[in-house]
Write an enzyme that holds these catalytic residues in place. Structure first.
Site, mmCIF file in Angstrom:
data_model
loop_
_atom_site.group_PDB
_atom_site.id
_atom_site.type_symbol
_atom_site.label_atom_id
_atom_site.label_comp_id
_atom_site.label_asym_id
_atom_site.label_seq_id
_atom_site.Cartn_x
_atom_site.Cartn_y
_atom_site.Cartn_z
ATOM 1 N N LYS A 169 -20.819 8.824 -14.344
ATOM 2 C CA LYS A 169 -21.351 10.028 -13.705
ATOM 3 C C LYS A 169 -21.039 11.258 -14.563
ATOM 4 O O LYS A 169 -21.903 12.057 -14.858
ATOM 5 C CB LYS A 169 -20.745 10.163 -12.306
ATOM 6 C CG LYS A 169 -21.223 11.375 -11.554
ATOM 7 C CD LYS A 169 -20.675 11.397 -10.134
ATOM 8 C CE LYS A 169 -21.000 12.719 -9.467
ATOM 9 N NZ LYS A 169 -20.504 12.808 -8.102
ATOM 10 N N GLU B 199 -11.840 5.834 -20.462
ATOM 11 C CA GLU B 199 -11.951 4.382 -20.640
ATOM 12 C C GLU B 199 -13.379 4.000 -21.033
ATOM 13 O O GLU B 199 -13.609 3.192 -21.944
ATOM 14 C CB GLU B 199 -11.584 3.639 -19.343
ATOM 15 C CG GLU B 199 -10.146 3.787 -18.912
ATOM 16 C CD GLU B 199 -9.921 4.971 -17.972
ATOM 17 O OE1 GLU B 199 -10.691 5.956 -18.040
ATOM 18 O OE2 GLU B 199 -8.962 4.919 -17.185
ATOM 19 N N GLY C 214 -19.202 8.632 -6.894
ATOM 20 C CA GLY C 214 -19.111 7.413 -7.710
ATOM 21 C C GLY C 214 -19.087 6.140 -6.886
ATOM 22 O O GLY C 214 -19.839 5.194 -7.138
ATOM 23 N N ARG C 215 -18.240 6.101 -5.868
ATOM 24 C CA ARG C 215 -18.094 4.856 -5.094
ATOM 25 C C ARG C 215 -19.245 4.624 -4.117
ATOM 26 O O ARG C 215 -19.272 3.615 -3.425
ATOM 27 C CB ARG C 215 -16.739 4.833 -4.394
ATOM 28 C CG ARG C 215 -16.417 6.084 -3.596
ATOM 29 C CD ARG C 215 -14.932 6.177 -3.279
ATOM 30 N NE ARG C 215 -14.575 7.424 -2.618
ATOM 31 C CZ ARG C 215 -14.250 8.542 -3.245
ATOM 32 N NH1 ARG C 215 -14.242 8.580 -4.556
ATOM 33 N NH2 ARG C 215 -13.926 9.634 -2.558
ATOM 34 N N GLU D 5 -9.923 5.021 -2.046
ATOM 35 C CA GLU D 5 -10.160 6.270 -2.788
ATOM 36 C C GLU D 5 -10.789 7.311 -1.860
ATOM 37 O O GLU D 5 -10.544 8.508 -1.999
ATOM 38 C CB GLU D 5 -11.056 6.025 -4.020
ATOM 39 C CG GLU D 5 -11.031 7.194 -5.004
ATOM 40 C CD GLU D 5 -11.754 6.922 -6.320
ATOM 41 O OE1 GLU D 5 -12.992 6.931 -6.326
ATOM 42 O OE2 GLU D 5 -11.076 6.714 -7.345
ATOM 43 N N HIS E 147 -5.133 -20.591 1.342
ATOM 44 C CA HIS E 147 -4.107 -21.316 0.591
ATOM 45 C C HIS E 147 -3.259 -20.371 -0.241
ATOM 46 O O HIS E 147 -2.574 -20.797 -1.166
ATOM 47 C CB HIS E 147 -4.768 -22.383 -0.290
ATOM 48 C CG HIS E 147 -5.420 -23.453 0.527
ATOM 49 N ND1 HIS E 147 -4.748 -24.579 0.956
ATOM 50 C CD2 HIS E 147 -6.661 -23.528 1.058
ATOM 51 C CE1 HIS E 147 -5.559 -25.325 1.685
ATOM 52 N NE2 HIS E 147 -6.734 -24.710 1.767
ATOM 53 N N LYS F 164 -4.227 10.811 -15.052
ATOM 54 C CA LYS F 164 -5.117 10.978 -16.218
ATOM 55 C C LYS F 164 -4.552 12.052 -17.141
ATOM 56 O O LYS F 164 -4.526 11.885 -18.363
ATOM 57 C CB LYS F 164 -6.512 11.438 -15.766
ATOM 58 C CG LYS F 164 -7.364 10.391 -15.104
ATOM 59 C CD LYS F 164 -8.763 10.973 -14.854
ATOM 60 C CE LYS F 164 -9.574 10.116 -13.906
ATOM 61 N NZ LYS F 164 -10.845 10.713 -13.510
#
Ligand code: F6P
Length: 562
Positions: free
Chosen positions: A216, A222, A276-277, A362, A393, A521
């Protein structure tokens, strides 16, 4: 819920206090007793929404709640003017107050053909323009019209992005695997750890690989690092001129896209009002559309739109996202459960819990209200999950017998895309059995009697009984989906998106900012040059300074020995 836990204090408003009294009144009641007292409990509490595949159902009846609980929770929703908040969302109001922008992802799947204004401007023409551009590009790539620099068709698409620019598309591509096409594979690289990129590149041919750099802001460290590495890999094989045919971008930031070296003709835009999410429905979903085709992507939008229409129009008592949110408020904020499990009984939904971790934590992992005051209640719980039956399990032991209460959502899919032998009935039996076992439990006396009936001697059976007893009364909600299709998946995702919004309104927090990711950050940017410098690290606590030193020494030894 395990008993003897102190209930949290609740705010001093009439609706919260009525809920506190109701909670105290219900404290000695077990959910199983509620079923015994009311044979119509399931029918009274379960909610459905029709789909082409059959009903999409939400069953909250295995939570220790009654119709009165829901009435009181709806009164809480009224007290915070949830209806007004929902209206504000669909009116494109700047409900993301700290960033002064709308959270208008519903516009991305608004398929009515009617205008949808935000700030007096209809956003739909822009939304449709980008959708048309995506449609054209997907058809060119999938149809072998868009060719790589050496004239070969694209066989592999790599989405480079992180957080909302990765988790949603990656989750959906996996979930809609059966709609994928032979000969075109989608890959996702997010972690700045080079291992992630190298593992993907190792399998690819530069001549037939298309990179989508999805960010965005187009400033995410990263993603830019990964994109540069991919670019270097491509240029090394095919030369600089090949970049134009092998890199496209998805972003709101044309200037940074151009700076990176991607022609903005090959950029797919979106808008600051898409968080973003919440962005998989936008151009961020380009990798989805390429992997499963445009029709399937539009099916996903249709499902989201169906859930939106339901959410904005259904009374709270019949409203699936509202109900899911209220169950969460009851179990977490009112009864004090600190965790929440989401357990998809469909392997295709393997990444759904990871997607929800960002969506829920978030969005609602916040400690101050919109007014900047401390939130007086617990907000987002710790969310985790794994597909059933794998989770059974692994960590279900704790769900059944641990001391922390973990309310769970069981996402159950009735018909599989792979009806092979009796796999699906086995999977379904396990899902239903788990919800039943969590609620029912087993007393020590029952456990002891069972062991005695199998011939165990009395002393041993007595000693083992406490270990083999289950407290029960552990809350769960079942979401039963007839079949996982683009439409039902879209509904499922939108269901949780709206759940998150409803909860944020009740907690009085902003679900659409994420200031909490900033500090780390900033500090990482400061530490990065220190890792390669000889100067002593400055301005750090003793632990961080020592670790910087140690990392430098270890890496120095490593490169000296290499
Ligand atoms: O982690 C913070 C965050 O801003 C997320 O909210 C977002 O989804 C992610 O980083 C990626 O951001 P971008 O799409 O701008 O690269």
């Amino acid at each position: 819920m395990p008993q003897n836990r102190a209930f949290p204090e609740l705010p001093d408003s009439p609706a919260w206090q009525a809920l506190a009294r109701h909670r105290d009144a219900l404290a000695g009641t077990r959910t199983l007793d509620l079923f015994a007292a009311d044979p119509g409990r399931f029918d009274a509490l379960a909610l459905t929404l029709d789909t082409d595949e059959g009903p999409f159902l939400l069953d909250p009846s295995k939570n220790r709640m009654t119709a009165e609980t829901f009435d009181l929770l709806c009164a809480l929703a009224d007290e915070v003017n949830l209806a007004g908040a929902i209206q504000a969302m669909f009116a494109g109001v700047a409900i993301n107050e700290t960033e002064n922008r709308a959270a208008f992802h519903v516009a991305l799947r608004h398929l009515s053909g009617k205008p949808l204004p935000s700030g007096g401007v209809d956003v739909m023409p822009e939304v449709r323009k980008v959708l048309d551009k995506i449609t054209g590009f997907v058809s060119a790539v999938r149809g072998g019209v868009w060719l790589g620099a050496t004239g070969r068709a694209v066989t592999d698409v790599v989405n480079i992005g992180i957080g909302g620019s990765d988790l949603g598309p990656a989750m959906v591509v996996e979930a809609l695997g059966p709609y994928g096409r032979e000969g075109l594979s989608a890959h996702f690289v997010s972690n700045v750890d080079a291992t992630h990129m190298m593992r993907v590149l190792k399998r690819l041919d530069p001549e037939t690989t298309l990179f989508i750099v999805t960010s965005k802001t187009f400033t995410t460290q990263e993603t830019l690092r990964n994109a540069r590495t991919a670019r270097e890999w491509l240029v090394k094989a095919l030369g600089e001129a090949a970049v134009a045919k092998h890199f496209v971008a998805v972003s709101t930031n044309a200037a940074e896209v151009a700076k990176f070296g991607i022609d903005t003709v090959n950029m797919f835009g979106f808008w600051d009002w898409v968080g973003g999410r919440y962005s998989l429905w936008s151009a961020v979903g380009l990798s989805i559309a390429l992997a499963v085709g445009m029709d399937t992507f539009v099916g996903l939008l249709k499902g989201g739109f169906a859930m939106d229409e339901h959410f904005r129009s259904a009374p709270f008592a019949d409203n699936l996202p509202v109900a899911l949110a209220l169950v969460g408020i009851w179990n977490g904020t009112i009864l004090g459960a600190p965790c929440h499990a989401v357990l998809p009984y469909d392997q295709s939904l393997a990444r759904f819990p990871a997607f929800l971790q960002q969506l829920e934590m978030e969005s609602n992992g916040k400690g101050v209200t919109l007014a900047g005051l401390p939130v007086p209640t617990a907000t987002a719980p710790v969310l985790f999950g794994e597909p059933g039956t794998n989770g059974q399990h692994s960590f279900y032991q704790m769900l059944h017998q641990g001391t922390l209460p973990v309310p769970a959502d069981f996402v159950v899919v009735a018909r599989s895309h792979h009806e092979v032998a009796d796999h699906q009935p086995m999977l379904l039996a396990n899902a239903l059995a788990q919800t039943e076992a969590l609620m029912r439990g087993r007393t020590a006396a029952e456990a002891e009697a069972e062991m005695r009936a199998k011939g165990m001697d009395a002393a041993k059976a007595k000693a083992l009984a406490p270990h083999r007893a289950f407290p029960g009364d552990r809350p769960s909600t079942t979401i039963l989906i007839p079949r996982l299709t683009p439409e039902t998946l879209g509904m499922l995702i939108a269901l949780y998106e709206h759940k998150v919004y409803v909860q944020s309104v009740i907690w009085g927090i902003n679900a659409f900012d994420q200031w909490g990711v900033e500090l780390g950050k900033t500090l990482a940017s400061a530490i990065l040059p220190e890792l390669t410098s000889d100067a002593p690290p400055e301005g750090h606590d003793g632990s961080t300074a020592a670790l910087i030193d140690l990392v430098r020494a270890l890496r120095g030894e490593e490169s000296a020995g290499a």
